[in-house]
Each structure stands twice: as structure tokens, then as C-alpha cells.
Design a protein around this motif. Structure first.
Motif, PDB file in Angstrom:
ATOM      1  N   LEU A  72       5.923   5.991 -12.695  1.00 50.13           N
ATOM      2  CA  LEU A  72       5.164   5.067 -13.529  1.00 50.13           C
ATOM      3  C   LEU A  72       4.857   3.781 -12.770  1.00 50.13           C
ATOM      4  O   LEU A  72       3.712   3.324 -12.723  1.00 50.13           O
ATOM      5  CB  LEU A  72       5.928   4.763 -14.810  1.00 50.13           C
ATOM      6  N   ASP A  73       5.888   3.211 -12.142  1.00 56.90           N
ATOM      7  CA  ASP A  73       5.722   1.917 -11.478  1.00 56.90           C
ATOM      8  C   ASP A  73       4.841   2.007 -10.236  1.00 56.90           C
ATOM      9  O   ASP A  73       3.940   1.185 -10.030  1.00 56.90           O
ATOM     10  CB  ASP A  73       7.085   1.341 -11.087  1.00 56.90           C
ATOM     11  N   LYS A  74       5.098   2.999  -9.390  1.00 58.80           N
ATOM     12  CA  LYS A  74       4.463   3.029  -8.080  1.00 58.80           C
ATOM     13  C   LYS A  74       3.090   3.690  -8.084  1.00 58.80           C
ATOM     14  O   LYS A  74       2.184   3.264  -7.348  1.00 58.80           O
ATOM     15  CB  LYS A  74       5.368   3.732  -7.077  1.00 58.80           C
ATOM     16  N   TYR A  75       2.918   4.713  -8.919  1.00 59.97           N
ATOM     17  CA  TYR A  75       1.697   5.504  -8.815  1.00 59.97           C
ATOM     18  C   TYR A  75       0.749   5.336 -10.001  1.00 59.97           C
ATOM     19  O   TYR A  75      -0.473   5.278  -9.813  1.00 59.97           O
ATOM     20  CB  TYR A  75       2.055   6.973  -8.606  1.00 59.97           C
ATOM     21  N   ILE A  76       1.282   5.255 -11.218  1.00 61.30           N
ATOM     22  CA  ILE A  76       0.403   5.058 -12.373  1.00 61.30           C
ATOM     23  C   ILE A  76       0.022   3.587 -12.495  1.00 61.30           C
ATOM     24  O   ILE A  76      -1.150   3.224 -12.375  1.00 61.30           O
ATOM     25  CB  ILE A  76       1.069   5.575 -13.662  1.00 61.30           C
ATOM     26  N   VAL A  77       1.008   2.723 -12.719  1.00 61.30           N
ATOM     27  CA  VAL A  77       0.720   1.289 -12.822  1.00 61.30           C
ATOM     28  C   VAL A  77       0.325   0.733 -11.457  1.00 61.30           C
ATOM     29  O   VAL A  77      -0.605  -0.069 -11.348  1.00 61.30           O
ATOM     30  CB  VAL A  77       1.936   0.535 -13.390  1.00 61.30           C
ATOM     31  N   SER A 123      -1.164   2.273  -9.165  1.00 59.26           N
ATOM     32  CA  SER A 123      -2.469   2.834  -8.822  1.00 59.26           C
ATOM     33  C   SER A 123      -2.533   3.276  -7.364  1.00 59.26           C
ATOM     34  O   SER A 123      -3.274   2.738  -6.536  1.00 59.26           O
ATOM     35  CB  SER A 123      -3.586   1.819  -9.115  1.00 59.26           C
ATOM     36  N   ARG A 124      -1.738   4.312  -7.039  1.00 60.11           N
ATOM     37  CA  ARG A 124      -1.724   4.879  -5.692  1.00 60.11           C
ATOM     38  C   ARG A 124      -1.798   6.392  -5.790  1.00 60.11           C
ATOM     39  O   ARG A 124      -1.043   7.015  -6.549  1.00 60.11           O
ATOM     40  CB  ARG A 124      -0.426   4.496  -4.969  1.00 60.11           C
ATOM     41  N   PRO A 125      -2.682   7.046  -5.036  1.00 58.46           N
ATOM     42  CA  PRO A 125      -2.666   8.504  -5.007  1.00 58.46           C
ATOM     43  C   PRO A 125      -1.415   9.003  -4.304  1.00 58.46           C
ATOM     44  O   PRO A 125      -0.892   8.349  -3.391  1.00 58.46           O
ATOM     45  CB  PRO A 125      -3.932   8.861  -4.216  1.00 58.46           C
ATOM     46  N   VAL A 126      -0.942  10.161  -4.726  1.00 61.81           N
ATOM     47  CA  VAL A 126       0.243  10.763  -4.128  1.00 61.81           C
ATOM     48  C   VAL A 126       0.121  12.272  -4.269  1.00 61.81           C
ATOM     49  O   VAL A 126      -0.553  12.779  -5.176  1.00 61.81           O
ATOM     50  CB  VAL A 126       1.537  10.246  -4.811  1.00 61.81           C
ATOM     51  N   VAL A 127       0.761  13.009  -3.360  1.00 63.27           N
ATOM     52  CA  VAL A 127       0.825  14.458  -3.437  1.00 63.27           C
ATOM     53  C   VAL A 127       2.263  14.841  -3.764  1.00 63.27           C
ATOM     54  O   VAL A 127       3.194  14.483  -3.035  1.00 63.27           O
ATOM     55  CB  VAL A 127       0.385  15.130  -2.120  1.00 63.27           C
ATOM     56  N   PHE A 137      -9.913   9.530  -0.391  1.00 59.10           N
ATOM     57  CA  PHE A 137      -9.838   8.551  -1.473  1.00 59.10           C
ATOM     58  C   PHE A 137     -10.325   7.184  -0.996  1.00 59.10           C
ATOM     59  O   PHE A 137     -10.123   6.810   0.164  1.00 59.10           O
ATOM     60  CB  PHE A 137      -8.385   8.371  -1.942  1.00 59.10           C
ATOM     61  N   ILE A 138     -10.910   6.425  -1.915  1.00 59.61           N
ATOM     62  CA  ILE A 138     -11.259   5.024  -1.686  1.00 59.61           C
ATOM     63  C   ILE A 138     -10.855   4.245  -2.927  1.00 59.61           C
ATOM     64  O   ILE A 138     -11.142   4.661  -4.062  1.00 59.61           O
ATOM     65  CB  ILE A 138     -12.771   4.856  -1.396  1.00 59.61           C
ATOM     66  N   SER A 139     -10.216   3.118  -2.716  1.00 57.71           N
ATOM     67  CA  SER A 139      -9.720   2.296  -3.818  1.00 57.71           C
ATOM     68  C   SER A 139     -10.847   1.852  -4.743  1.00 57.71           C
ATOM     69  O   SER A 139     -11.945   1.506  -4.282  1.00 57.71           O
ATOM     70  CB  SER A 139      -9.016   1.071  -3.246  1.00 57.71           C
ATOM     71  N   PHE A 179      -1.923  13.632  -7.476  1.00 55.50           N
ATOM     72  CA  PHE A 179      -2.073  12.731  -8.612  1.00 55.50           C
ATOM     73  C   PHE A 179      -3.211  11.770  -8.299  1.00 55.50           C
ATOM     74  O   PHE A 179      -3.172  11.056  -7.291  1.00 55.50           O
ATOM     75  CB  PHE A 179      -0.802  11.936  -8.897  1.00 55.50           C
ATOM     76  N   LEU A 180      -4.239  11.778  -9.149  1.00 56.58           N
ATOM     77  CA  LEU A 180      -5.409  10.919  -8.973  1.00 56.58           C
ATOM     78  C   LEU A 180      -5.281   9.722  -9.911  1.00 56.58           C
ATOM     79  O   LEU A 180      -5.390   9.871 -11.126  1.00 56.58           O
ATOM     80  CB  LEU A 180      -6.681  11.699  -9.297  1.00 56.58           C
ATOM     81  N   PRO A 181      -5.057   8.528  -9.367  1.00 56.33           N
ATOM     82  CA  PRO A 181      -4.926   7.350 -10.227  1.00 56.33           C
ATOM     83  C   PRO A 181      -6.272   6.949 -10.839  1.00 56.33           C
ATOM     84  O   PRO A 181      -7.332   7.422 -10.410  1.00 56.33           O
ATOM     85  CB  PRO A 181      -4.415   6.259  -9.274  1.00 56.33           C
ATOM     86  N   LEU A 182      -6.202   6.057 -11.792  1.00 58.53           N
ATOM     87  CA  LEU A 182      -7.396   5.664 -12.524  1.00 58.53           C
ATOM     88  C   LEU A 182      -8.432   5.007 -11.612  1.00 58.53           C
ATOM     89  O   LEU A 182      -8.126   4.050 -10.883  1.00 58.53           O
ATOM     90  CB  LEU A 182      -7.029   4.694 -13.654  1.00 58.53           C
ATOM     91  N   GLY A 183      -9.643   5.523 -11.666  1.00 56.15           N
ATOM     92  CA  GLY A 183     -10.780   4.883 -11.028  1.00 56.15           C
ATOM     93  C   GLY A 183     -10.900   5.085  -9.534  1.00 56.15           C
ATOM     94  O   GLY A 183     -11.868   4.605  -8.922  1.00 56.15           O
ATOM     95  N   TRP A 184      -9.958   5.795  -8.902  1.00 57.19           N
ATOM     96  CA  TRP A 184     -10.043   5.991  -7.450  1.00 57.19           C
ATOM     97  C   TRP A 184     -11.209   6.929  -7.110  1.00 57.19           C
ATOM     98  O   TRP A 184     -11.362   7.996  -7.691  1.00 57.19           O
ATOM     99  CB  TRP A 184      -8.734   6.554  -6.897  1.00 57.19           C
ATOM    100  N   TRP A 185     -12.009   6.484  -6.151  1.00 52.64           N
ATOM    101  CA  TRP A 185     -13.098   7.314  -5.650  1.00 52.64           C
ATOM    102  C   TRP A 185     -12.535   8.451  -4.812  1.00 52.64           C
ATOM    103  O   TRP A 185     -11.547   8.268  -4.090  1.00 52.64           O
ATOM    104  CB  TRP A 185     -14.051   6.469  -4.803  1.00 52.64           C
ATOM    105  N   HIS A 186     -13.160   9.613  -4.893  1.00 57.49           N
ATOM    106  CA  HIS A 186     -12.661  10.747  -4.110  1.00 57.49           C
ATOM    107  C   HIS A 186     -13.792  11.731  -3.820  1.00 57.49           C
ATOM    108  O   HIS A 186     -14.721  11.891  -4.602  1.00 57.49           O
ATOM    109  CB  HIS A 186     -11.500  11.460  -4.816  1.00 57.49           C
ATOM    110  N   GLN A 187     -13.688  12.338  -2.655  1.00 54.12           N
ATOM    111  CA  GLN A 187     -14.556  13.437  -2.239  1.00 54.12           C
ATOM    112  C   GLN A 187     -13.639  14.567  -1.802  1.00 54.12           C
ATOM    113  O   GLN A 187     -12.691  14.343  -1.044  1.00 54.12           O
ATOM    114  CB  GLN A 187     -15.477  13.008  -1.097  1.00 54.12           C
TER     115      GLN A 187
END
Length: 352
Positions: free
Chosen positions: A114-119, A121-125, A264-266, A313-321
Motif C-alpha cells: 500500500l505504502d510503496k506501490y499504491i500510494v 505510485s510505483r510499478p512493480v513486478v 512505463f513513464i510517470s 502492478f500498474l499504478p494509477l495514471g502511469w503511461w505504458h507501452q
């Protein structure tokens, strides 16, 4: 005796062959002055397009004192401030020496996630999500044909001829038997011409419900009761590309068969991505056109290859191709057990 009115000067006759300086061109002048293009470069473009330089030059000059244009300039200052705030926040994030690295993790606690990836806002595998999924030992193109080949599906087709195939996805919907599509994928080699994607909503058909039975434990931050309503299925050949865009919610994407390259792009770098229409960027990360999209050169792209059994895990609003490196079967789900419906005020500019 009253003085007779003085007649206005007669307009200079338009020379044969010149295009009219109409409302569309006047809007073009305003837009390009807002983009800070020089009057000289604008005049050259207009003359090259067949307009009369004697009309264009005063029209360009007059724009800087037009009251409507001056109002637009003030709103532009507010937009520029927001873009600078975003850019400064991005600079702080990039102070982290590991910023450019997409982590692969296992056994992440709910609190840390929750702290590191959702709030945060960091992609992670996540490497351990699908460890008990029956799908990992069962799903294959051949399995799809054997169990579901008789069913009709909707796919995306004839994408290669359309540079905006994702924006125009409704125009590319085709119906076929799944068995026929499986055979086409296996025989066709690497291509971006056809793909069964989330937009085709395969899992909404009752006949494909057994696929959900092949999904085992979900991450603790997911709500199992919402899985059937918020899951999607992907199947296609190597070479499929989901072009650069952002979603309007958070999701997980588990790779079952084959590999995919995620880039990914922020969301803080949105001003660099020429997002003029809905959630799409015209920038192709494989072939970025820096002459047309020069700001993109400042963007920081993160990249990771996702292997079978791994979950993005794709965080909110992160651009991705996303590019499929092999024949691929994937399963995505957005049943995140935190608020996961968000409003984006998307532009709908089609003439830039």
C-alpha cells in the motif's frame, strides 16, 4: 450641413491562386503563438501552404493584442505553473538511484505494498502471485482450442494498416471462432495485425467462465468477490503492441504464457507526451519522432520484461507501452481493494 461619411479603403484584390485566410487559419495562428512559435516560422509555413503573405503577416502581428488571445495567454500561465510543479516533483523522484529500475518482488506485505506501490505510485513486478494458479500448468493455445474452440469470439484485426488502431479499436472488431483464431496465431508468426485484447471482453461470455476457475490465490490487496466483473483476457502472437497510453484505474496483469516487454513513464511527465486525445500519446517508444515531438526527449522511460508467472502492478495514471515477445496468454484484473475509480478530464483534440 452634416459631413458625408468617409468610405473605408477598398480591400486589395486577392491575387489569383491564394488560399483564403479563414477562421481555421486564424485559429492556427493563435494555437501556434500559444506554442511560442516565432512569427517568422509561422509566416513561412502559411506562405508554403498557399496563403497571401500580405494578409498573413498583419494577422500574425495582430494576434498578440487580440483580447481573446490575451485571455488564453493567462490560462496558459496557470497551465505552465501546473506543468512546472509536476516536473519538479518528477526531478525529486529521480534523485533515487533506483528510480529507473522496475523491481521484481515476492512476499510483499500488505502494508508495504500500500505504502510503496499504491500510494507511492510505483510499478512493480510480483513474482509469486500465480504460484498456485491452475492456469500456469494448463493454459496454452492448444488448450484454448480444445476447450473453447467452438465458441465465437471478438478480436481486433487489420491493425497494421491503421496507425491509430487503438484509438479506432471499434473499427477493428471482428468476429471469429476461437479455434480459427488460435490457428491463425500459431501459423502467422510475429505480427501486430490481430490480437484478442481486454476490449474484446471474452470473459463476459458465460462459455468462458471455466477460465476463471483456473485462477488461484490473488494478492491480498485484491477483492476476490469482484474478480469475475473486473477481469480481462489477452491472447495474441509475438509482435503485438499496445501503444503508449494510460489507464484510468490501477490493475494487475499476470503473464501466463510467453513474455511481454513493459515500458512505463510517470504520470508526472504527461506534459512531455503530447496527450491531445483521451488517454493516448502519439509517441511510439520504438520509433520516437523527436522532430515532431521534441519534448519527449526529456522523458524517463522505465523498462522490464515480464516472464510467465509474473504479475505487473500498474499504478494509477502511469503511461505504458506493451509488446509481446512471444505468443502470449495473459490475465488482467482491476479488483484492487482500495478506491479504484478515478476521474480524468481528458482532451479530445483531433487536429494537432
Amino acid at each position: 450641413m452634416s459631413t458625408p461619411p468617409v468610405a473605408s479603403p477598398a480591400p486589395r484584390p486577392r491575387e489569383a491562386g491564394f488560399r483564403a485566410l479563414d477562421a481555421g487559419w486564424r485559429q492556427w495562428i493563435a494555437e501556434n503563438r500559444l506554442r511560442r512559435c516565432t512569427p517568422e516560422s509561422m509566416l513561412a509555413t502559411m506562405v508554403q501552404a498557399g496563403l497571401d503573405p500580405a494578409e498573413c503577416e498583419p494577422a500574425i502581428r495582430a494576434m498578440d493584442s487580440d483580447p481573446v488571445f490575451l485571455a488564453a495567454r493567462q490560462f496558459q500561465q496557470l497551465q505552465d505553473k501546473l506543468a512546472s510543479v509536476m516536473a519538479n516533483q518528477q526531478r525529486l523522484l529521480e534523485l533515487d538511484p533506483l528510480y529507473g529500475h522496475v523491481e521484481k518482488r515476492s512476499q510483499v506485505s500488505p502494508g508495504e505494498f500500500l505504502d510503496k506501490y499504491i500510494v507511492g505510485s510505483r510499478p512493480v513486478v510480483l513474482t509469486d502471485v500465480a504460484r498456485d494458479w491452475p492456469a500456469m500448468g494448463r493454459w496454452s493455445p492448444q488448450d484454448l482450442r480444445e476447450r473453447f474452440g467452438h465458441l465465437d469470439v471478438q478480436v481486433q484485426a487489420e491493425r497494421s494498416a491503421d496507425p491509430n488502431y487503438e484509438r479506432n479499436k471499434l473499427d477493428h472488431q471482428r468476429h471469429t471462432r476461437l479455434a480459427d483464431f488460435v490457428d491463425r496465431v500459431l501459423a502467422g508468426g510475429a505480427t501486430n495485425d490481430y490480437y484478442l485484447t481486454a476490449n474484446n471482453e471474452l470473459l463476459s461470455q458465460p462459455g468462458f467462465a471455466p477460465l476463471l476457475d483456473d485462477i488461484g490465490s490473488l494478492p491480498v490487496f485484491c477483492d476476490r468477490s469482484e474478480l469475475a466483473r473486473r477481469a480481462s483476457f489477452w491472447f495474441g502472437p509475438a509482435g503485438t503492441v499496445t501503444p503508449l497510453h494510460h489507464d484510468t484505474l490501477m490493475l494487475c496483469h499476470t503473464q501466463i504464457v510467453g513474455r511481454k516487454r513493459w515500458r512505463f513513464i510517470s504520470p508526472l511527465q504527461t506534459p512531455l507526451l503530447y496527450n491531445h486525445f483521451e488517454v493516448y500519446s502519439p509517441v511510439d517508444l520504438d520509433r520516437p519522432d523527436l522532430a515532431r515531438y521534441p519534448l519527449f526527449a526529456q522523458a524517463k522511460v522505465l523498462e522490464v520484461v515480464v516472464e510467465p508467472g509474473e504479475t505487473v502492478f500498474l499504478p494509477l495514471g502511469w503511461w505504458h507501452q506493451v509488446t509481446s515477445l512471444d505468443v502470449s496468454l495473459s490475465f488482467s484484473y482491476s479488483n484492487i481493494a482500495v478506491p479504484n475509480e478515478y476521474r480524468f478530464d481528458n482532451p479530445r483534440i483531433t487536429n494537432w
